[in-house]
Design a protein around this motif. Structure first.
Motif, PDB file in Angstrom:
ATOM      1  N   GLU A  80      35.717  46.757  36.199  1.00 38.30           N
ATOM      2  CA  GLU A  80      35.584  47.689  37.311  1.00 38.30           C
ATOM      3  C   GLU A  80      36.760  48.658  37.356  1.00 38.30           C
ATOM      4  N   GLY A  81      37.973  48.124  37.126  1.00 38.16           N
ATOM      5  CA  GLY A  81      39.172  48.954  37.236  1.00 38.16           C
ATOM      6  C   GLY A  81      39.252  50.031  36.173  1.00 38.16           C
ATOM      7  N   LEU A  82      39.029  49.663  34.910  1.00 39.14           N
ATOM      8  CA  LEU A  82      39.094  50.651  33.837  1.00 39.14           C
ATOM      9  C   LEU A  82      38.009  51.712  34.007  1.00 39.14           C
ATOM     10  N   LYS A 101      40.323  55.045  45.503  1.00 36.11           N
ATOM     11  CA  LYS A 101      39.693  54.100  44.591  1.00 36.11           C
ATOM     12  C   LYS A 101      40.662  53.661  43.502  1.00 36.11           C
ATOM     13  N   THR A 102      41.466  54.603  43.018  1.00 34.23           N
ATOM     14  CA  THR A 102      42.453  54.269  41.996  1.00 34.23           C
ATOM     15  C   THR A 102      43.487  53.299  42.545  1.00 34.23           C
ATOM     16  N   SER A 103      43.939  53.524  43.776  1.00 31.69           N
ATOM     17  CA  SER A 103      44.911  52.624  44.397  1.00 31.69           C
ATOM     18  C   SER A 103      44.354  51.217  44.529  1.00 31.69           C
ATOM     19  N   ARG A 104      43.089  51.103  44.928  1.00 37.39           N
ATOM     20  CA  ARG A 104      42.467  49.786  45.059  1.00 37.39           C
ATOM     21  C   ARG A 104      42.364  49.102  43.699  1.00 37.39           C
ATOM     22  N   ALA A 105      42.031  49.891  42.664  1.00 35.40           N
ATOM     23  CA  ALA A 105      41.909  49.320  41.323  1.00 35.40           C
ATOM     24  C   ALA A 105      43.250  48.779  40.837  1.00 35.40           C
ATOM     25  N   ARG A 107      45.802  47.797  42.667  1.00 32.93           N
ATOM     26  CA  ARG A 107      46.139  46.599  43.445  1.00 32.93           C
ATOM     27  C   ARG A 107      45.364  45.382  42.946  1.00 32.93           C
ATOM     28  N   SER A 108      44.106  45.599  42.545  1.00 31.54           N
ATOM     29  CA  SER A 108      43.299  44.496  42.009  1.00 31.54           C
ATOM     30  C   SER A 108      43.874  44.001  40.692  1.00 31.54           C
ATOM     31  N   PHE A 109      44.305  44.927  39.837  1.00 34.95           N
ATOM     32  CA  PHE A 109      44.960  44.546  38.591  1.00 34.95           C
ATOM     33  C   PHE A 109      46.198  43.702  38.876  1.00 34.95           C
ATOM     34  N   GLN A 110      47.006  44.167  39.810  1.00 34.92           N
ATOM     35  CA  GLN A 110      48.262  43.471  40.119  1.00 34.92           C
ATOM     36  C   GLN A 110      48.003  42.074  40.670  1.00 34.92           C
ATOM     37  N   LYS A 111      46.995  41.959  41.543  1.00 40.02           N
ATOM     38  CA  LYS A 111      46.685  40.649  42.124  1.00 40.02           C
ATOM     39  C   LYS A 111      46.199  39.675  41.060  1.00 40.02           C
ATOM     40  N   ILE A 112      45.297  40.104  40.209  1.00 39.35           N
ATOM     41  CA  ILE A 112      44.740  39.182  39.220  1.00 39.35           C
ATOM     42  C   ILE A 112      45.811  38.779  38.217  1.00 39.35           C
ATOM     43  N   PHE A 113      46.725  39.708  37.911  1.00 43.52           N
ATOM     44  CA  PHE A 113      47.788  39.339  36.975  1.00 43.52           C
ATOM     45  C   PHE A 113      48.761  38.345  37.617  1.00 43.52           C
ATOM     46  N   ARG A 114      49.017  38.485  38.911  1.00 43.44           N
ATOM     47  CA  ARG A 114      49.874  37.498  39.588  1.00 43.44           C
ATOM     48  C   ARG A 114      49.228  36.113  39.527  1.00 43.44           C
ATOM     49  N   ASP A 115      47.909  36.071  39.680  1.00 40.40           N
ATOM     50  CA  ASP A 115      47.198  34.787  39.584  1.00 40.40           C
ATOM     51  C   ASP A 115      47.339  34.196  38.177  1.00 40.40           C
ATOM     52  N   ILE A 116      47.234  35.052  37.157  1.00 41.41           N
ATOM     53  CA  ILE A 116      47.400  34.592  35.780  1.00 41.41           C
ATOM     54  C   ILE A 116      48.816  34.081  35.557  1.00 41.41           C
ATOM     55  N   THR A 117      49.801  34.806  36.079  1.00 41.04           N
ATOM     56  CA  THR A 117      51.206  34.412  35.933  1.00 41.04           C
ATOM     57  C   THR A 117      51.458  33.055  36.566  1.00 41.04           C
ATOM     58  N   GLN A 118      50.941  32.859  37.770  1.00 33.41           N
ATOM     59  CA  GLN A 118      51.113  31.577  38.449  1.00 33.41           C
ATOM     60  C   GLN A 118      50.462  30.453  37.667  1.00 33.41           C
ATOM     61  N   CYS A 119      49.303  30.743  37.092  1.00 35.84           N
ATOM     62  CA  CYS A 119      48.586  29.736  36.307  1.00 35.84           C
ATOM     63  C   CYS A 119      49.410  29.328  35.085  1.00 35.84           C
TER      64      CYS A 119
END
Length: 370
Positions: A80-82, A101-105, A107-119
């Motif tokens: 969705e973001g790309l 829309k770009t700002s939301r995209a 932020r979504s990238f940043q959130k999902i990467f934080r989840d990956i980092t925590q994992c």
């Protein structure tokens, strides 16, 4: 479970791990007994390796580096973001709406990467991202996710602070956004590209940079990940032929994981390599094309010999990788199934990282059926 090539599969064997689409839908469930029709369909879908059940590998469980739910969500966010960011670069796109829309995209990238980092921080283990059980419609989205996972682990290995780890991750997720402007027919063309086609594909680096540098929420180093991830430290890369310290540190890191991920996944013009072969390629280019430090650190991050892989040892014995040793990725635990003469034996385990096994080495590895 055991890793085998689809070409060597025979009807009647049972899947040990489901074959699923990147959106989470299951094509063939674990436990399915494969028929000739199943095998033909897997080949058509370009699934080249699978995990099967057999007596020799009973009890060998594959550890997923990233939970399935998180992976599905991440692919959705990247897709969705790309698409959003690329689509809003049109001069006809409403400016205010496009910015929102770009700002939301982002932020979504940043959130999902934080989840990956925590994992990854919460469960340290050698990364194993073989795409054998995944089917995807667009290489770019899956590639971007896998590169971001590898980049995250390598950034952690480098001891970078969280802010820089997140910048590296965002750069990894966005590094190939320029390919959204390249013809799919050329990107997916089987066989070698012509010089003109290759130059056209190479333009994705500058196209991506031009898009990202105009996005307010994207730090300039992230945009340089898109521009420089194909640069090489000896100046043989593109688009600018930069050398050594002229290349941004993020791009040096990204070039290593980008090449490794590309080599270990199938492309229309090239079969996938197993991880140990891809790592040999990186080492061959270490200190010339790739930053030597990054290659050495990356070696610590990945499962060079993934669980379920069949290997031959220097004393002639054959076994299956049953467990990898974190921090000793090249010396996993092996379940021996054939002796020095190639005869079947009652399976038993040896640990190549143990003192008594230090003279024993893996000399051949493959995804076999026997």
């Amino acid at each position: 479970m055991r890793l085998v090539t689809v070409d060597r599969c025979q009807a009647g064997i049972s899947l040990a791990k489901s074959i699923s689409h990147e959106n989470g839908s299951v094509l063939l469930a674990a436990g399915t007994q494969l028929t000739e029709q199943h095998i033909a369909r897997l080949k058509k879908l370009q699934v080249f390796t699978i995990y099967i059940e057999d007596d020799d590998s009973e009890g060998i469980d594959i550890i997923d580096s990233i939970p399935e739910e998180l992976r599905v969500e991440a692919v959705h966010v990247i897709t969705e973001g790309l698409t959003t960011i690329a689509g809003l670069t049109s001069p006809h796109a409403p400016q205010i709406q496009g910015m929102m829309k770009t700002s939301r995209a982002i932020r979504s990238f940043q959130k999902i990467f934080r989840d990956i980092t925590q994992c990854l921080k919460g469960a340290p283990a050698a990364l194993q991202l073989l795409a054998s059980t995944k089917i995807h419609d667009n290489f770019v989205y899956t590639h971007s996710l896998n590169v971001s996972i590898y980049a995250c682990q390598l950034a952690i290995e480098n001891g970078l602070p969280l802010k820089k780890i997140e910048e590296v991750g965002l750069g990894a997720m966005l590094h190939d956004i320029g390919t959204m402007f390249i013809s799919p027919e050329i990107l997916n063309k089987p066989g070698e590209l012509t010089d003109r086609e290759f130059a056209y594909v190479q333009s994705h680096t500058e196209l991506g940079f031009d898009v990202l540098r105009k996005v307010h929420e994207v730090p300039l180093p992230v945009a340089h990940c898109a521009l420089q991830h194909h640069e090489r430290i000896d100046g043989t890369g593109y688009p600018r032929g930069l050398k050594a310290d002229d290349i941004h540190p993020y791009a040096k890191l990204l070039s290593v994981v980008n090449v490794f991920e590309a080599l270990t996944n199938h492309h229309p013009h090239r079969q996938a390599m197993l991880p140990h072969n891809a790592l040999e390629y990186l080492y061959a280019g270490s200190a010339t094309q790739f930053d030597k430090k990054q290659v050495q650190l990356f070696r610590k991050c990945i499962a060079i010999y993934p669980q379920g892989l069949t290997v031959m040892l220097n004393d002639g014995r054959t076994g299956i990788v049953s467990k990898y040793n974190f921090r000793s990725a090249g010396r996993p635990e092996i379940r021996i199934i054939r002796d020095e003469e190639g005869q079947k034996v009652t399976p038993y385990e040896i640990d190549l990282a143990a003192n008594e096994c230090l003279t024993v080495e893996i000399v051949k590895a493959d995804a076999l059926l026997y």
